[in-house]
Design a protein around this motif. Structure first.
Motif, PDB file in Angstrom:
ATOM      1  N   ARG A  37       0.837  -1.196   0.000  1.00  0.00           N
ATOM      2  CA  ARG A  37       0.000   0.000   0.000  1.00  0.00           C
ATOM      3  C   ARG A  37       0.878   1.255   0.000  1.00  0.00           C
ATOM      4  O   ARG A  37       0.596   2.211  -0.696  1.00  0.00           O
ATOM      5  CB  ARG A  37      -0.930   0.002   1.220  1.00  0.00           C
ATOM      6  N   ASN A  38       1.954   1.219   0.778  1.00  0.00           N
ATOM      7  CA  ASN A  38       2.873   2.361   0.806  1.00  0.00           C
ATOM      8  C   ASN A  38       3.532   2.566  -0.554  1.00  0.00           C
ATOM      9  O   ASN A  38       3.707   3.692  -0.999  1.00  0.00           O
ATOM     10  CB  ASN A  38       3.946   2.168   1.879  1.00  0.00           C
ATOM     11  N   ASN A  39       3.889   1.457  -1.192  1.00  0.00           N
ATOM     12  CA  ASN A  39       4.496   1.561  -2.528  1.00  0.00           C
ATOM     13  C   ASN A  39       3.516   2.183  -3.521  1.00  0.00           C
ATOM     14  O   ASN A  39       3.901   2.997  -4.350  1.00  0.00           O
ATOM     15  CB  ASN A  39       4.952   0.194  -3.031  1.00  0.00           C
ATOM     16  N   VAL A  40       2.246   1.778  -3.434  1.00  0.00           N
ATOM     17  CA  VAL A  40       1.234   2.327  -4.331  1.00  0.00           C
ATOM     18  C   VAL A  40       1.057   3.809  -4.061  1.00  0.00           C
ATOM     19  O   VAL A  40       0.972   4.620  -4.985  1.00  0.00           O
ATOM     20  CB  VAL A  40      -0.100   1.571  -4.183  1.00  0.00           C
ATOM     21  N   LEU A  41       1.028   4.200  -2.791  1.00  0.00           N
ATOM     22  CA  LEU A  41       0.875   5.614  -2.446  1.00  0.00           C
ATOM     23  C   LEU A  41       2.073   6.425  -2.927  1.00  0.00           C
ATOM     24  O   LEU A  41       1.919   7.531  -3.441  1.00  0.00           O
ATOM     25  CB  LEU A  41       0.696   5.780  -0.936  1.00  0.00           C
ATOM     26  N   ILE A  42       3.263   5.855  -2.769  1.00  0.00           N
ATOM     27  CA  ILE A  42       4.462   6.546  -3.238  1.00  0.00           C
ATOM     28  C   ILE A  42       4.411   6.707  -4.749  1.00  0.00           C
ATOM     29  O   ILE A  42       4.719   7.769  -5.288  1.00  0.00           O
ATOM     30  CB  ILE A  42       5.731   5.790  -2.791  1.00  0.00           C
ATOM     31  N   GLN A  43       3.984   5.664  -5.451  1.00  0.00           N
ATOM     32  CA  GLN A  43       3.888   5.748  -6.908  1.00  0.00           C
ATOM     33  C   GLN A  43       2.850   6.779  -7.328  1.00  0.00           C
ATOM     34  O   GLN A  43       3.055   7.533  -8.274  1.00  0.00           O
ATOM     35  CB  GLN A  43       3.547   4.378  -7.495  1.00  0.00           C
ATOM     36  N   GLN A  44       1.718   6.849  -6.615  1.00  0.00           N
ATOM     37  CA  GLN A  44       0.695   7.835  -6.936  1.00  0.00           C
ATOM     38  C   GLN A  44       1.222   9.247  -6.687  1.00  0.00           C
ATOM     39  O   GLN A  44       0.987  10.154  -7.484  1.00  0.00           O
ATOM     40  CB  GLN A  44      -0.565   7.593  -6.109  1.00  0.00           C
ATOM     41  N   ASN A  45       1.939   9.435  -5.587  1.00  0.00           N
ATOM     42  CA  ASN A  45       2.505  10.749  -5.296  1.00  0.00           C
ATOM     43  C   ASN A  45       3.531  11.151  -6.349  1.00  0.00           C
ATOM     44  O   ASN A  45       3.578  12.304  -6.769  1.00  0.00           O
ATOM     45  CB  ASN A  45       3.144  10.767  -3.900  1.00  0.00           C
ATOM     46  N   ASP A  46       4.358  10.190  -6.767  1.00  0.00           N
ATOM     47  CA  ASP A  46       5.339  10.468  -7.812  1.00  0.00           C
ATOM     48  C   ASP A  46       4.646  10.842  -9.122  1.00  0.00           C
ATOM     49  O   ASP A  46       5.071  11.757  -9.819  1.00  0.00           O
ATOM     50  CB  ASP A  46       6.259   9.268  -8.039  1.00  0.00           C
TER      51      ASP A  46
END
Length: 102
Positions: A37-46
């Protein structure tokens, strides 16, 4: 020898039980889920940051184009101003100026 087999059987039983608990437990899946979930959030933020950067660059380029258009000086032809021809002519005869107006 019997003790050795019993100890090995016990160790194998413990390992099998631990493996079963590890695979069957929903806790192990939940441990991996927050990281994903953190990886997905980081990717969305990027992705959002990249989109914002691209939009800002496009806006700046558009503003530069507008400024360049504003700076262009259009060469206009000089205005046509009618010239008045003098209807009076001045002639100098000796020390006297004689003007003849029509």
């Amino acid at each position: 020898m019997y003790m050795r087999r019993t100890a090995m059987s016990f160790v194998l039983a413990v390992l099998a039980g631990a493996a079963f608990v590890g695979f069957a437990s929903p806790a192990s899946a939940q441990v991996l889920d927050p990281a994903a979930r953190n990886n997905v959030l980081i990717q969305q933020n990027d992705l959002q940051a990249l989109q914002s950067r691209v939009q800002r660059q496009q806006f700046q380029q558009q503003q530069q184009q507008y400024r360049a258009q504003d700076r262009v000086i259009v060469q206009q032809p000089p205005p046509l101003v009618p010239q008045v021809r003098p209807s009076c002519q001045t002639q100098i005869i000796g020390n006297t100026a004689v003007s003849t107006c029509r």
